[in-house]
Write a protein that holds these residues in place. Structure first.
Motif, PDB file in Angstrom:
ATOM      1  N   GLY A   1      -6.619  26.001  -9.660  1.00  0.00           N
ATOM      2  CA  GLY A   1      -5.440  25.291 -10.127  1.00  0.00           C
ATOM      3  C   GLY A   1      -4.645  26.165 -11.080  1.00  0.00           C
ATOM      4  N   GLY A   2      -3.499  25.680 -11.498  1.00  0.00           N
ATOM      5  CA  GLY A   2      -2.684  26.460 -12.415  1.00  0.00           C
ATOM      6  C   GLY A   2      -1.755  27.413 -11.694  1.00  0.00           C
ATOM      7  N   PHE A   3      -0.763  27.889 -12.435  1.00  0.00           N
ATOM      8  CA  PHE A   3       0.273  28.763 -11.889  1.00  0.00           C
ATOM      9  C   PHE A   3       0.276  30.088 -12.629  1.00  0.00           C
ATOM     10  N   PHE A   4       0.597  31.147 -11.893  1.00  0.00           N
ATOM     11  CA  PHE A   4       0.762  32.458 -12.492  1.00  0.00           C
ATOM     12  C   PHE A   4       2.144  32.555 -13.148  1.00  0.00           C
ATOM     13  N   ARG A   5       2.305  33.598 -13.960  1.00  0.00           N
ATOM     14  CA  ARG A   5       3.496  33.655 -14.816  1.00  0.00           C
ATOM     15  C   ARG A   5       4.788  33.838 -14.021  1.00  0.00           C
ATOM     16  N   TYR A   6       4.788  34.714 -13.042  1.00  0.00           N
ATOM     17  CA  TYR A   6       5.982  34.888 -12.214  1.00  0.00           C
ATOM     18  C   TYR A   6       5.613  35.656 -10.962  1.00  0.00           C
ATOM     19  N   SER A   7       6.562  35.678 -10.044  1.00  0.00           N
ATOM     20  CA  SER A   7       6.401  36.452  -8.820  1.00  0.00           C
ATOM     21  C   SER A   7       7.267  37.700  -8.899  1.00  0.00           C
ATOM     22  N   THR A   8       6.727  38.812  -8.421  1.00  0.00           N
ATOM     23  CA  THR A   8       7.518  40.043  -8.413  1.00  0.00           C
ATOM     24  C   THR A   8       8.496  40.084  -7.250  1.00  0.00           C
ATOM     25  N   MET A   9       8.356  39.129  -6.310  1.00  0.00           N
ATOM     26  CA  MET A   9       9.197  39.113  -5.126  1.00  0.00           C
ATOM     27  C   MET A   9       9.976  37.801  -5.058  1.00  0.00           C
ATOM     28  N   ARG A  10      11.106  37.867  -4.389  1.00  0.00           N
ATOM     29  CA  ARG A  10      11.969  36.693  -4.285  1.00  0.00           C
ATOM     30  C   ARG A  10      11.311  35.537  -3.544  1.00  0.00           C
ATOM     31  N   ASP A  11      10.413  35.838  -2.594  1.00  0.00           N
ATOM     32  CA  ASP A  11       9.811  34.777  -1.782  1.00  0.00           C
ATOM     33  C   ASP A  11       8.521  34.232  -2.407  1.00  0.00           C
ATOM     34  N   TRP A  12       8.336  34.455  -3.696  1.00  0.00           N
ATOM     35  CA  TRP A  12       7.190  33.957  -4.474  1.00  0.00           C
ATOM     36  C   TRP A  12       5.882  34.677  -4.142  1.00  0.00           C
ATOM     37  N   THR A  13       5.932  35.762  -3.377  1.00  0.00           N
ATOM     38  CA  THR A  13       4.707  36.512  -3.103  1.00  0.00           C
ATOM     39  C   THR A  13       4.463  37.540  -4.206  1.00  0.00           C
ATOM     40  N   ASP A  14       3.293  38.168  -4.147  1.00  0.00           N
ATOM     41  CA  ASP A  14       2.894  39.213  -5.091  1.00  0.00           C
ATOM     42  C   ASP A  14       3.093  38.759  -6.545  1.00  0.00           C
ATOM     43  N   PRO A  15       2.348  37.736  -6.963  1.00  0.00           N
ATOM     44  CA  PRO A  15       2.521  37.232  -8.331  1.00  0.00           C
ATOM     45  C   PRO A  15       2.103  38.256  -9.379  1.00  0.00           C
ATOM     46  N   HIS A  16       2.655  38.118 -10.564  1.00  0.00           N
ATOM     47  CA  HIS A  16       2.117  38.770 -11.756  1.00  0.00           C
ATOM     48  C   HIS A  16       1.069  37.805 -12.272  1.00  0.00           C
ATOM     49  N   TYR A  17      -0.188  38.183 -12.241  1.00  0.00           N
ATOM     50  CA  TYR A  17      -1.275  37.215 -12.168  1.00  0.00           C
ATOM     51  C   TYR A  17      -1.728  36.605 -13.492  1.00  0.00           C
ATOM     52  N   GLU A  18      -1.123  36.952 -14.602  1.00  0.00           N
ATOM     53  CA  GLU A  18      -1.550  36.286 -15.829  1.00  0.00           C
ATOM     54  C   GLU A  18      -1.186  34.798 -15.762  1.00  0.00           C
ATOM     55  N   ARG A  19      -2.035  33.963 -16.369  1.00  0.00           N
ATOM     56  CA  ARG A  19      -1.786  32.522 -16.383  1.00  0.00           C
ATOM     57  C   ARG A  19      -1.589  32.091 -17.836  1.00  0.00           C
ATOM     58  N   MET A  20      -0.381  31.601 -18.127  1.00  0.00           N
ATOM     59  CA  MET A  20       0.000  31.274 -19.494  1.00  0.00           C
ATOM     60  C   MET A  20      -0.168  29.779 -19.754  1.00  0.00           C
ATOM     61  N   LEU A  21      -0.591  29.445 -20.976  1.00  0.00           N
ATOM     62  CA  LEU A  21      -0.743  28.042 -21.341  1.00  0.00           C
ATOM     63  C   LEU A  21       0.594  27.317 -21.278  1.00  0.00           C
ATOM     64  N   TYR A  22       1.674  27.953 -21.783  1.00  0.00           N
ATOM     65  CA  TYR A  22       2.947  27.252 -21.854  1.00  0.00           C
ATOM     66  C   TYR A  22       3.508  26.928 -20.475  1.00  0.00           C
ATOM     67  N   ASP A  23       3.431  27.861 -19.524  1.00  0.00           N
ATOM     68  CA  ASP A  23       3.919  27.580 -18.169  1.00  0.00           C
ATOM     69  C   ASP A  23       3.210  26.371 -17.577  1.00  0.00           C
ATOM     70  N   ASN A  24       1.892  26.387 -17.668  1.00  0.00           N
ATOM     71  CA  ASN A  24       1.115  25.340 -17.031  1.00  0.00           C
ATOM     72  C   ASN A  24       1.271  24.003 -17.735  1.00  0.00           C
ATOM     73  N   ALA A  25       1.482  24.011 -19.045  1.00  0.00           N
ATOM     74  CA  ALA A  25       1.722  22.760 -19.757  1.00  0.00           C
ATOM     75  C   ALA A  25       3.018  22.111 -19.297  1.00  0.00           C
ATOM     76  N   VAL A  26       4.103  22.877 -19.277  1.00  0.00           N
ATOM     77  CA  VAL A  26       5.396  22.298 -18.889  1.00  0.00           C
ATOM     78  C   VAL A  26       5.393  21.913 -17.418  1.00  0.00           C
ATOM     79  N   LEU A  27       4.766  22.723 -16.566  1.00  0.00           N
ATOM     80  CA  LEU A  27       4.700  22.386 -15.143  1.00  0.00           C
ATOM     81  C   LEU A  27       3.848  21.146 -14.896  1.00  0.00           C
ATOM     82  N   LEU A  28       2.801  20.939 -15.679  1.00  0.00           N
ATOM     83  CA  LEU A  28       2.026  19.706 -15.550  1.00  0.00           C
ATOM     84  C   LEU A  28       2.916  18.496 -15.769  1.00  0.00           C
TER      85      LEU A  28
END
Length: 638
Positions: free
Chosen positions: A249-276
């Motif tokens: 579960g959870g989301f990675f910080r961002y994608s390096t590509m426009r189509d959401w592939t090749d994520p930058h794989y760190e998982r941040m508390l703030y991203d996942n809190a707001v997305l929840l």
């Protein structure tokens, strides 16, 4: 060599302890040493899960020759941007004068008085891909300091003065209906209609913008259908993409590509809190919300109940240090590997975001386990992050407390979270702590009842408005001594700014207490951001959400529980209205709220033992009801 970072609280700083660079921690001593030696300072800013920070540490900062040259000619300060967000935002603003490629690691060269005269991000040990070698940069900086000192100091002073002037925006009015339509239209036009989300590569979730679009929908605004559809398209695309971890579960910080592939794989508390919070409000979004909440509870939760700041993108897989390798494994493959490290630093503000999201989502979906996670984290912070004088701690790790000053985001996010937790649990103690935090952050003018009209008599300058909320005990002392504090820091691309978080907490307090001071302060604060937010909505989602709620009718729904579960409780849980609040309490809990000065709960009881709903608008209440059909009719008319 082991430098002074070996004893730092921050895991990021400790990761640089074995660099041959003679790193210093942020503080007046480092600048005093630079003044004594008459050398410039390099302030290097990053964070524990930053991939390119790791790379530069391995390459340039671990090179003995580069380190020796750096130590001989400069004083080097290493800063964790998550521990010192005000330092980061101040120098990030200054760095914009030298480069448009802002990010981390952020390396800023400053005078012994703290004023920036050059900056950049990642520099390799040898020239590559358009990046000069780090040694070349150092040589240029040293040459300028030795041979063109007057020019360096003059330019640095000019940049500092310009930034100070630009950080004081003039206030304006909250958006008109036409302006709101333009804001949503701007976001629709910025949508990537092929892959969802906004813009191109790299592509970020911009969760506060998605939450704002849901607020516009729940405000029943003329553009609500467009706002909702845009949010749903982005949320659906992200949920189906590689940005979401299907295993934990959870989301990675961002994608390096426009189509959401090749994520930058760190998982941040703030991203996942707001997305929840956003997925829990989206029709059909419950399974995604469950994944995020599961990630927070099973991966990010630390001993005692708080939440870690982030999980690293890098780990060792089958003996090799790689980025993202762990996350590309399935559940069986991960079971045999060591998970990427957590940055176990507990940040008050970011924990507040998680507490609020879990409390709200738990209430909406009747998930007592999510509310329990929120409560455990809140209790952890109340016990460990509130000092005897009532001021907040910014960061801790284990039993160690950071010396970093708490920021406005800590007060605002934690206060807002405690208020949402109070109505989720029925426990007034959380609301009392929240009220104390907001009161401590309000200026004397606001406490005296200074209203928006009164502020207009002060020429509505931001310098006057900014004092509506302040950090108790003052801002970072080094920045203040150097005159480098930003009057207002509006940045909130990934999560709310301190000012918008404080305004949100104050607005909720008004809904619970009927105290007009809180409403006036919230309006005044958001009038600061309105002229900035309307033309650039992608960067001001949280503020635009607060403005939406401020302009909506203050609608309050209190359900007092009866002896048995009742349909009206379920109806109340699913009700979502901008500018509104839902509280489900017992008669005894309502009495405790009322006795503590929360006027909304005065006289609220379960009639004849039956669950009873009280629907109010700006504290003018309709007749209490016990029948589900009657409550639905009232809500339809609200």
């Amino acid at each position: 060599m082991v430098n002074s970072l070996v004893n730092a609280v921050s895991p990021y700083l400790r990761s640089h302890a074995d660099n041959p660079v003679d790193w210093r921690e942020w503080g007046p001593e480092a600048f005093a040493e630079a003044a004594r030696r008459d050398v410039p300072v390099m302030v290097s800013i990053g964070y524990s899960t930053c991939h390119w920070c790791h790379v530069m540490a391995r390459e340039s900062f671990s090179d003995p020759e580069i380190a020796s040259h750096l130590n001989e000619n400069l004083v080097a300060i290493k800063v964790d941007r998550e521990e010192y967000p005000d330092v980061d935002s101040s120098y990030l603003a200054a760095a914009g004068a030298f480069t448009g490629q802002l990010g981390w690691p952020l390396n800023v060269f400053v005078t012994p008085t703290g004023k920036a005269f050059y900056a950049g991000t990642y520099w390799p040990p040898r020239p590559a891909h358009g990046h000069p070698a780090f040694r070349q940069v150092l040589d240029a900086v040293i040459d300028a300091w030795r041979n063109r000192r007057d020019e360096v100091e003059s330019n640095a002073s000019m940049i500092a003065a310009t930034l100070a002037e630009q950080s004081v925006p003039l206030a304006g009015n909250l958006p008109t209906p036409d302006a709101w339509a333009g804001v949503v239209r701007e976001l629709v036009e910025y949508e990537d209609t092929q892959f969802g989300g906004f813009g191109g590569a790299p592509k970020f979730p911009v969760a506060p913008v998605l939450a704002f679009l849901l607020d516009r929908d729940s405000a029943d605004a003329p553009e609500s259908a467009d706002a909702a559809a845009l949010a749903f398209r982005a949320l659906t695309a992200m949920a189906a993409s590689a940005l979401r971890d299907r295993v934990e579960g959870g989301f990675f910080r961002y994608s390096t590509m426009r189509d959401w592939t090749d994520p930058h794989y760190e998982r941040m508390l703030y991203d996942n809190a707001v997305l929840l919070g956003t997925y829990s409000r989206m029709p059909g979004g419950l399974p995604i919300a469950e994944g995020i909440a599961g990630f927070l509870g099973s991966v990010m939760r630390i001993e005692g109940g708080g939440f870690a700041s982030a999980q690293d993108s890098e780990s060792t897989v089958d003996g090799e240090r790689v980025e993202g390798g762990y996350y590309r494994l399935d559940a069986a493959g991960r079971a045999g590997q060591t998970p990427p490290a957590l940055d176990a630093k507990v940040l008050t503000g970011w924990n507040g975001l998680a507490i609020e999201a879990l409390a709200d989502a738990g209430t909406r979906h009747n998930r007592a386990d999510w509310v329990a996670l929120a409560r455990s984290a809140a209790d952890y912070l109340i016990e460990r992050h509130i000092r005897d004088d009532g001021t907040l701690v910014r960061a801790s790790i284990g039993d160690r407390i950071s010396q970093a000053k708490a920021t406005l985001e800590d007060y605002g996010m934690f206060a807002s979270a405690l208020l949402r937790l109070a109505v989720a649990t029925g426990e007034v103690s959380y609301a009392i702590v929240a009220r104390d935090l907001v009161d401590a952050s309000m200026s004397s003018d606001a406490a005296a009842g200074l209203g928006v009209d009164d502020l207009g008599a002060h020429d509505r300058a931001a310098a006057d408005l900014a004092i509506v909320f302040h950090v108790p005990g003052g801002a970072d002392p080094v920045l203040e001594a150097q005159g480098l504090t930003l009057a207002v820091d509006p940045s909130e691309g990934a999560y709310p700014s301190g000012l918008s978080a404080m305004a949100s907490a104050a607005h909720t307090l008004h809904l619970l207490t009927a105290d007009e001071r809180y409403l006036r302060a919230a309006n005044a604060a958001m009038e600061l951001f309105a002229p900035l937010a309307v033309p650039r909505p992608i960067s001001f989602g949280a503020s635009l959400g607060v403005m939406t709620r401020l302009q909506a009718p203050g609608t309050q729904l209190v359900v007092v529980r009866g002896t048995d579960a009742a349909p009206i409780e379920s109806i109340a849980r699913s009700w979502d209205r901008a500018g509104g609040i839902v509280a489900i309490v017992t008669t005894e809990q309502a009495g405790a709220f009322a006795a503590a000065g929360f006027e909304l709960f005065d006289g609220r009881v379960a009639r004849d033992g039956q669950a009873t709903a009280y629907l109010c608008r700006d504290f003018v209440c309709r007749l209490p009801v016990v029948e589900a059909a009657e409550l639905e009719r009232q809500l339809a008319d609200a």
